[in-house]
Each structure stands twice: as C-alpha cells, then as structure tokens.
Scaffold this motif. Sequence first.
Motif, mmCIF file in Angstrom:
data_model
loop_
_atom_site.group_PDB
_atom_site.id
_atom_site.type_symbol
_atom_site.label_atom_id
_atom_site.label_comp_id
_atom_site.label_asym_id
_atom_site.label_seq_id
_atom_site.Cartn_x
_atom_site.Cartn_y
_atom_site.Cartn_z
ATOM 1 N N LYS A 49 44.288 41.341 -25.445
ATOM 2 C CA LYS A 49 43.079 41.191 -24.737
ATOM 3 C C LYS A 49 43.975 39.893 -23.487
ATOM 4 C CE LYS A 49 39.472 41.539 -24.624
ATOM 5 N NZ LYS A 49 38.614 42.685 -24.125
ATOM 6 N N SER A 52 35.111 38.540 -27.944
ATOM 7 C CA SER A 52 36.305 39.919 -28.302
ATOM 8 C C SER A 52 36.207 40.705 -29.461
ATOM 9 C CB SER A 52 37.460 39.422 -27.645
ATOM 10 O OG SER A 52 38.046 40.541 -28.489
ATOM 11 N N GLU A 86 32.529 42.573 -28.952
ATOM 12 C CA GLU A 86 33.108 44.185 -28.083
ATOM 13 C C GLU A 86 33.853 45.178 -29.274
ATOM 14 O OE1 GLU A 86 34.880 42.706 -24.609
ATOM 15 O OE2 GLU A 86 33.596 42.057 -23.935
#
Lengths: 127, 127, 127, 127
Positions: D5, C114, C117
Amino acid sequence: MDKGKMAEWLAQGSVAIPKLLLHHYKRLGLTEVEFMLLLHLHSFIEEGIWFPTPAELAEKMTLTPSQCMETLRKLLQKGFVSIEEQVDEQAVRIEKYSLKPLWEKLVYYLFVQSANEERMERQEEEQ
Amino acid sequence: MDKGKMAEWLAQGSVAIPKLLLHHYKRLGLTEVEFMLLLHLHSFIEEGIWFPTPAELAEKMTLTPSQCMETLRKLLQKGFVSIEEQVDEQAVRIEKYSLKPLWEKLVYYLFVQSANEERMERQEEEQ
Amino acid sequence: MDKGKMAEWLAQGSVAIPKLLLHHYKRLGLTEVEFMLLLHLHSFIEEGIWFPTPAELAEKMTLTPSQCMETLRKLLQKGFVSIEEQVDEQAVRIEKYSLKPLWEKLVYYLFVQSANEERMERQEEEQ
Amino acid sequence: MDKGKMAEWLAQGSVAIPKLLLHHYKRLGLTEVEFMLLLHLHSFIEEGIWFPTPAELAEKMTLTPSQCMETLRKLLQKGFVSIEEQVDEQAVRIEKYSLKPLWEKLVYYLFVQSANEERMERQEEEQ
C-alpha cells in the motif's frame, strides 16, 4: 524569439523525484547510470510510451542502444523494474514497464532502517 | 510502523527536474554521472547547504570523495556550475555553488535549436 | 528579450505537490483557498522564510492581509499547521510554521481508508 | 499496514507547479479557486483523461458540478484554457482541454514586466 516557443517550453513541465529516493538509491544498490535510466523510463511512461525501446532510451542518454539493453536487463534481474502484460481496448496484448518494484524496495529499506533505529534506541535506554 | 515516521517521509518532498533538461542534457555535453552530481548539488542548495564538500556528495553517490571532487572540477571547467562569493549576515565571506550557468547553457541551446528549425522551415518554403 | 532573464525564470524551479494530497484534501476538510495558502506557506518555508506575515501571504493571493490572518488562524485551529519555536545560531528564539500536522492528517486518513477497504473486502468474502 | 500500500502511495508521484505561476497567478487575473481547478485539469490530463466532466472535477473539489461548469466557462472565456479537437487512432473526433493559453499568458506577462523594468532602469540612468 517568439513567445509561443517559450510557452511550449514551460508547458513541458517537470518530473518530480522524491528526495527519499535521491537520498537512498545508493543503499538500494543502484548506480547513477541505472538511476538515470529509471528516470527516463518514468518520463516515457508518463508520456504514455509504456515500453520504450533501447534505441529510444539511448537517444536521450550517453549510452549506446546495446548498453541501454544491458542496463535494462540488469534492472529487471535485480528487481527494480518489472514487465506487466495488459490487454488494451482493442484486445491487443501489450507490454508495459512498471516501476512498482522500485517503490517496494524503497519502502522495504525504509521500514528496516526505521526498525533498526528503534532497536538501537531501546538498547541504549536499557543500558 | 508508526504513522509519524510515514508523515516525515511524505514531508521530505520532491525535487522537480524540468523535462527540457532531462531531454537535452546529453546535447549540452553532460554525462549521466555529471547530471546526478548536479541534482545532488541542487538538492543540497535547496536545503540551505550552499557549498557541500566532496565527502558530503560522495555519501549520497556511488563515487568516492576524490571522484566527486574531480567531477565537480570538470563541471566548473566546462561551465555548468560556478562559485559565487557572498557576505553573510555576520559579515563573513561565504562561497556558494550556483547552477545558473547550467540554465543559461540550456536556454542558449534551445534558442540555437529553435533558430535552426526556423531557418530550415524557411529554406523548405523557398524551394 | 535577453537569455539571462529566461535562465533566471527556469532557475526558479517548481513546487511538487503529492497527488495523494491533491486527490484527498477535500476529504481532510480543506477548502481550495486553504489549500492554496498552505502551498504558499510551503513555498515560503522552502525559500527560508519560516514565518511569513499575513501581508507577505496576501501579496501573492487574492485575499487581504486580514483574510490571510483569519485563514491561518483557522488552519492552526483545525490542526493543519503548527508553530514551532526554535533557538537559532545567535541564541535568538524564532518561530516557524510547520506543515508536519498536514502530512500526519493525510497519513492518518489513508490508513483509515485502507483499513476500511480491507474490512469491506473481508465481509464480502465471508458472505 | 502493508508495505505494498505504501509503495502504491509513493508511486502516485507529484504534480510540479512552476514557482513563476505560483508567484504571478494573481497578476494574471486568476483566483485561488480557478488556480485549483486548473491544477486538477492538469492532473487529469497527465493521467490521460483529456476532457474531464464537471462532475469528475467536483468529486475532487469543494465545488458542486454546476460551480465547476461555471468556473470552467469563465476560464475558457478569460482565455486560460482552450478546447482542442483531435482525431484519435480510430478516426473518432475527440475534444481535449489544453492549458497552452495559460502558459502563453504567463510568458506574455513576464515579457511585459521585464520590458517595464528595463525601461525604468534606463530612465533612472538618464536622470
């Protein structure tokens, strides 16, 4: 009793409910009936029925269609469910229920709880 | 937010509910609140707590301990739950809740439903 | 075919595998056989068998006991499983397998992915 | 680490594997790698991807696309998977993998095993 029938039953599978949600739904402000409606919603969505009607929900529940509608309205208002608009492959606008807000509420609750615990541990150490 | 906490959350796992039960509990004569109490019972049993008290159940639910007791009494009476006596490793007699009657009721319901469908199909063919 | 048998089968329940793990085990460095051994380990632990022997694992798998031992050794060495020592109610020291390291590895992987990204998105915006 | 997330991760849910299958796949003649490929197939189907390619499967597995193709071929040949043809809403013929044969094999195995146990019990009583 034919075996094909039993295989069909096995093939239907299960819905998995995170224990985190089962243990904390009460703290998030959900009643048992609201929890069950969310569970049915989740199950419909998994089967590709993105926007079940109150009547479809009522068929599985001990509630009437208007009680399902009222419960759905409350869940939308309290922010456990949202309605997303999408455009499908044939350029038709469709509506979908989303349970994303439920998971966000759960994560938020867990974060706050965990921060509180840390604070209390620090206070105990300082004393 | 530390990663250990998140790993702990993931490690808690999920409870799997057969869709067969989710789709038919209403026909078996269960309300949503009774279904949820059975779900908590199942979760306690899985964690090795075989005979949770009404107070322990009430902590997870929006019911009071006496409402949990009353609901448990009804589930026992309607034959969805039973209490089994066992003797543990130290020769102490212990009581355990068992959900076996629930599964038996579900299977019985499915059998009857499937037999009815077959009968109706045969009648249609004969006409 | 008696209904009691079928009820027993239903009562056995399911093991829930997070899709996150199913989608990423390969990136964590697990093979399919290692994944399956972890799944059996998880299932044994859930049933209260905290330290299954290689022979017990081999009974469920297409591996021999010594292949199970070798795979377990690798999983311990690569840090997917750990052995925890506990003292039980009768003050006896017992050993338990724990899958906590697996969940920690998964969380760590998700965090790194994450973060990557986000960095890439920022770089794209800056260009 | 943002909470959105984490909520997304939670929302991904789990795949539920009946313990009956986990305990008996070896007796049905499945290897661990075949079991995992079936699990991925099941997960793809649940997400609405009815006919994943060997390349799509290989992306999740430690196998190459041609190894996935070969394993799929074996599963079809041994009768664990079938391919069903359907006509979709736009009158286009589509192919779907179906795991129904797997469940039928499992049910058949359980029936035979249960019949054998009953016969052995009767024989013991007669002696």
